[in-house]
Write an enzyme that holds these catalytic residues in place. Structure first.
Site, mmCIF file in Angstrom:
data_model
loop_
_atom_site.group_PDB
_atom_site.id
_atom_site.type_symbol
_atom_site.label_atom_id
_atom_site.label_comp_id
_atom_site.label_asym_id
_atom_site.label_seq_id
_atom_site.Cartn_x
_atom_site.Cartn_y
_atom_site.Cartn_z
ATOM 1 N N HIS A 2 0.874 -1.177 0.000
ATOM 2 C CA HIS A 2 0.000 0.000 0.000
ATOM 3 C C HIS A 2 0.917 1.236 0.000
ATOM 4 C CE1 HIS A 2 -2.804 2.929 1.860
ATOM 5 N NE2 HIS A 2 -3.780 2.137 1.471
ATOM 6 N N ASP A 53 3.049 -4.812 7.944
ATOM 7 C CA ASP A 53 1.847 -3.992 7.844
ATOM 8 C C ASP A 53 0.659 -4.944 8.022
ATOM 9 O OD1 ASP A 53 -0.431 -2.702 7.015
ATOM 10 O OD2 ASP A 53 0.459 -1.822 5.214
ATOM 11 N N GLN A 56 -4.481 -5.308 6.861
ATOM 12 C CA GLN A 56 -5.463 -6.226 6.264
ATOM 13 C C GLN A 56 -5.428 -7.628 6.871
ATOM 14 O OE1 GLN A 56 -7.814 -5.287 4.295
ATOM 15 N NE2 GLN A 56 -7.082 -3.283 3.640
ATOM 16 N N LYS A 74 -10.352 -0.718 10.617
ATOM 17 C CA LYS A 74 -10.506 -1.889 9.740
ATOM 18 C C LYS A 74 -10.863 -3.138 10.533
ATOM 19 C CE LYS A 74 -7.207 -0.143 6.330
ATOM 20 N NZ LYS A 74 -7.972 0.246 5.138
ATOM 21 N N CYS A 105 -4.727 2.520 -3.697
ATOM 22 C CA CYS A 105 -3.499 3.034 -3.052
ATOM 23 C C CYS A 105 -2.333 2.082 -3.259
ATOM 24 C CB CYS A 105 -3.701 3.291 -1.564
ATOM 25 S SG CYS A 105 -4.838 4.614 -1.231
HETATM 26 N N1 PMP Z 1 -1.784 -0.830 4.595
HETATM 27 C C1 PMP Z 1 -2.714 -1.561 3.982
HETATM 28 C C2 PMP Z 1 -2.349 -2.931 3.471
HETATM 29 C C3 PMP Z 1 -4.005 -1.046 3.822
HETATM 30 O O1 PMP Z 1 -4.926 -1.788 3.199
HETATM 31 C C4 PMP Z 1 -4.305 0.245 4.322
HETATM 32 C C5 PMP Z 1 -5.687 0.858 4.170
HETATM 33 N N2 PMP Z 1 -6.294 0.650 2.931
HETATM 34 C C6 PMP Z 1 -3.287 0.949 4.961
HETATM 35 C C7 PMP Z 1 -2.056 0.386 5.078
HETATM 36 C C8 PMP Z 1 -3.525 2.330 5.500
HETATM 37 O O2 PMP Z 1 -4.381 2.308 6.590
HETATM 38 P P1 PMP Z 1 -4.933 3.645 7.228
HETATM 39 O O3 PMP Z 1 -5.491 4.456 6.099
HETATM 40 O O4 PMP Z 1 -5.970 3.196 8.184
HETATM 41 O O5 PMP Z 1 -3.788 4.335 7.893
#
Ligand code: PMP
Length: 404
Positions: free
Chosen positions: A122, A199, A202, A225, A363
């Site tokens: 991401h 990270d 997910q 999430k 993203c």
């Molecule tokens: N890492 C991953 C794999 C994600 O899917 C996301 C959110 N789509 C993020 C980081 C970022 O999370 P946040 O916007 O809650 O900071």
């Protein structure tokens, strides 16, 4: 027995209609809906407990502090960290990674050093590292990916050098659903003395997490999430690593003593928590973690894996269906395209049927480039989704396909 209908009663929003159709919410990778228990915990705290934490001698301040610190213990238990000193509250995964990239950069990165990320990250696990590399004259290196959407771990050997300062990798891809073998990745990196950030944005909502078993040095996730509120997240770090890092932001809470000549910093984890924390959100996050713990993360994982298996099987019946990635292990995320129907058209028309999916690059622009596409439609599942909802999705896709 996992009773999804009973679970659904805890989520009032699922009873909504969108354009006169029952809501089918399949955008859980972006954010999850909140159970009554979580919202009520927030309302209750604002109505009955609210006071700033840590600094007050009065009753409410102590009660709010107790709730906030009990939440840290709930998080510790949930991911099986050794100590609450290792649990830093942040605004979310993004802030957790920025905190780490900045402080690790300050502490131990110099010109010519390297940071390794994967091809399926991401943006929030790419850009903070890129910014740090730019500041320090370091270089970003990338673990490549196969056409099936799995990381090429044989390439790790040559990517990890004596200049590598950290390896950063997602546990589960938010586009392909690939579950990466993070335990093996951590072992490979540790053989060379390199720390690893996982990270977990997910993975935390979908499977039991045990940071001691993974043996990762850092682990980041977001509250929203995993059925908690927005604006709160966690950075787990092994104590010996967090001790080595300087503070991120300066202000109240992160200090021991301040004078105009010199400031000394607070102990872990407060050294990284400048300013008033969102103590209502931390309490609500703990309420969400208690909620999923009561249902059982093993049960949730088994239920969602079956849902995902069923979704793939049904979606593949649609003519022209292309599902991106064929990982051996896939979590509750399916990115797809049907014929040459643009993903934006697919998303917009599904919305008219009450079905919420995400469209775009998710993203993950470098991953899109690797796949040779601009974007996909993405269905992502949560503990309250049902096979009937997947049937509605597949009927919807089929209807749209016929329109084109
Ligand atoms: N890492 C991953 C794999 C994600 O899917 C996301 C959110 N789509 C993020 C980081 C970022 O999370 P946040 O916007 O809650 O900071």
């Amino acid at each position: 027995m996992y009773d999804v209908n009973k679970v659904r009663e805890d989520f009032p929003i699922l009873a909504r209609e969108i354009y006169g159709k029952p809501l089918v919410y399949l955008d859980n990778g972006a954010t999850t809906q909140k159970p009554r228990q979580v919202v009520e915990a927030m309302v209750d705290e604002y109505y009955n407990v609210n006071a700033n934490v840590h600094r007050g001698v009065h009753f409410l301040s102590q009660q709010a502090t107790d709730l906030h610190e009990a939440s840290r213990e709930t998080v510790r238990r949930f991911i099986n960290a050794r100590s609450t000193s290792e649990i830093v509250f942040t605004r979310g995964t993004t802030e957790s990674i920025n905190l780490l990239a900045f402080t690790l950069g300050e502490a131990m990165v110099s010109e010519g050093d390297e940071v390794v990320v994967s091809a399926m990250e991401h943006h929030s696990n790419i850009v903070p590292w890129q910014m740090m590399c730019e500041r320090k004259g370091a270089r970003l290196r990338v673990i490549p990916m196969t056409d099936k959407g799995e990381l090429q771990l044989d390439a790790l050997e040559s990517l990890l050098t004596e200049r590598t300062r950290i390896l950063c990798c997602t546990h589960v891809s938010n586009v392909l659903g690939t579950v990466n073998p993070v335990k093996d990745i951590v072992r490979t990196a540790h053989d060379r003395g390199i720390p690893v950030l996982i990270d977990g944005a997910q993975s935390v909502p979908h499977m039991p997490i045990n940071v001691q078993e993974l043996d990762c040095d850092f682990f980041a996730f977001s509250g929203h999430k995993v059925y908690g509120p927005t604006g709160v997240g966690v950075l787990y770090g092994k104590e010996e690593w967090l001790e080595k890092l300087p503070p991120y932001q300066g202000g109240g809470e992160m200090i021991k003593n301040v004078s105009f000549e010199k400031t000394t910093y607070n102990e872990l984890p407060y050294k990284f928590e400048a300013g008033t924390p969102d103590y209502v959100a931390t309490h609500a996050l703990a309420t969400a973690l208690d909620y999923v713990t009561r249902l059982g993360m093993d049960n949730i994982e088994a239920y969602e894996r079956e849902l995902t298996r069923y979704a793939i099987e049904q979606m593949q019946q649609v003519d022209g269906m292309h599902i991106f990635g064929e990982p051996q292990e896939r979590d509750a995320v399916i990115s797809f395209q049907v014929g040459d129907i643009h993903h934006l058209d697919m998303g917009t028309l599904l919305d008219r049927l009450g079905i919420a999916v995400r469209t775009g690059h998710h993203c993950a622009e470098p991953l899109m480039r690797r796949l040779g596409i601009e974007g996909t439609a993405r269905a992502s599942f949560a503990l309250y989704n049902t096979k009937q909802e997947i049937d509605v999705l597949v009927e919807g896709i089929e209807r749209i396909r016929k329109m084109f």
